[in-house]
Design a protein around this motif. Sequence first.
Motif, short mmCIF file in Angstrom:
data_model
loop_
_atom_site.label_atom_id
_atom_site.label_comp_id
_atom_site.label_asym_id
_atom_site.label_seq_id
_atom_site.Cartn_x
_atom_site.Cartn_y
_atom_site.Cartn_z
N LEU A 160 -28.01 -8.24 -4.81
CA LEU A 160 -27.71 -7.05 -5.59
C LEU A 160 -27.17 -6.01 -4.62
CD1 LEU A 160 -28.00 -5.61 -8.38
CD2 LEU A 160 -30.23 -4.78 -7.56
N LEU A 161 -25.97 -5.51 -4.88
CA LEU A 161 -25.33 -4.56 -3.97
C LEU A 161 -25.86 -3.15 -4.21
CD1 LEU A 161 -21.60 -5.75 -3.95
CD2 LEU A 161 -23.36 -6.15 -2.22
N LEU A 187 -28.64 -5.70 -0.92
CA LEU A 187 -27.77 -5.55 0.25
C LEU A 187 -27.15 -4.16 0.28
CD1 LEU A 187 -26.28 -6.81 2.70
CD2 LEU A 187 -24.47 -7.48 1.10
N SER A 188 -27.39 -3.45 1.38
CA SER A 188 -26.76 -2.16 1.62
C SER A 188 -25.68 -2.35 2.66
CB SER A 188 -27.79 -1.14 2.11
OG SER A 188 -27.15 0.08 2.47
N VAL A 189 -24.44 -2.06 2.29
CA VAL A 189 -23.31 -2.21 3.20
C VAL A 189 -22.32 -1.08 2.90
CG1 VAL A 189 -22.13 -3.82 1.64
CG2 VAL A 189 -21.59 -3.86 4.08
N ALA A 219 -12.49 -7.70 6.94
CA ALA A 219 -11.88 -8.51 5.88
C ALA A 219 -11.62 -9.94 6.34
CB ALA A 219 -10.58 -7.84 5.41
N ASN A 220 -11.21 -10.11 7.61
CA ASN A 220 -10.89 -11.46 8.08
C ASN A 220 -12.13 -12.25 8.51
OD1 ASN A 220 -11.29 -9.76 10.25
ND2 ASN A 220 -9.56 -10.55 11.45
N LEU A 275 -17.85 -4.75 -1.42
CA LEU A 275 -17.58 -6.13 -1.03
C LEU A 275 -17.12 -6.95 -2.24
CD1 LEU A 275 -20.57 -7.07 1.32
CD2 LEU A 275 -18.21 -6.57 1.95
N PRO A 276 -15.97 -7.58 -2.14
CA PRO A 276 -15.49 -8.46 -3.22
C PRO A 276 -16.14 -9.84 -3.12
CG PRO A 276 -13.85 -8.38 -1.50
CD PRO A 276 -14.97 -7.47 -1.05
#
Length: 318
Positions: free
Chosen positions: A246-247, A229-231, A203-204, A235-236
């Motif tokens: 595209l998530l 994007l694959s994560v 987050a930081n 993700l905000p």
Amino acid sequence: MQASAAPQSIIKALIQGRPPARRLFVPLIFRLAAYLEQLPLPSFLVNPTKIANSLVALHRRLQTDGITCYFDPLLLVEALGCRLRWQADTATYERPTRSVGNALLHLPPEEITQHGRVPVALEVVRRVQGTVGTGPVLLIGLPAPLRSAQQLFGPEITAALAAAEDEALESFEALVAITLALARACCLAGARLLYFDEVAVPANFLGAWEAALEALWKTVRFHGALPLLSVPQLLPLTSLADEAPLLSLRPDFLEQAPPPASVFALALPPSGAMPAAASRWCQALGCVLVTTDGEMPYEAGIQGLEQQVNRMRALLAS
């Protein structure tokens, strides 16, 4: 929805921020082709003729909307000089020291596209495109910059980046530039869907990470391709939709939570049963692409592959 809408026209609509005519169906099928060809994986991965021929044959059998022309999370570290050691279908490599890793990153970004198996991957795209023309969407899977940083320097690099250590930030910026050059080469070869596999972003470090990758997403879109994007997290992202990737989301991210209202790709399991929420997520208005959460297993065989593809297709039809 128009079931006959061409896959490449759907990608174009998504790049331009327009509603697609239908959902795309692009499961990630790559190394499994080596198993079906009865070739050792190390031999398969350096043979563009075998790769292209087997992938086209699989596509014609399965009739998916896309073809995964190359998918290897170690493609970049090998191109940077790390030697792979193969044992059956698994590759390992020796992580360089921080000083050696930094030296690897001093190569001109465009030069990386001439190293390792990157020329093989680009040649596969060109050969597949020459065979299938403007039909299916051609996909290449690439490691995203934070994943590459961890591969080169270990997981501790993430804490160093979050602490804004100069040396870590310089290494990350170099990896972003290299990834951008590699992505541009893939687009110029004919890839229209670039799948970036990323690790969890702290987050930081999220704001700095998003700002650093903004040029990557814009470059991919400029060249007529869609960044995917694959994560392993939600993700905000603050970027505008037409400037962000595209998530690729799994329906088990938040268990009973509703699917996002914005457009997203649905990542289904590459083997086994479908999650309980998969049908609800698949039918959501924001679902514009159905893919897999990683590659189809190498040892699945043609029957296992067809069974899993049919499970996913059943969700699309429900």
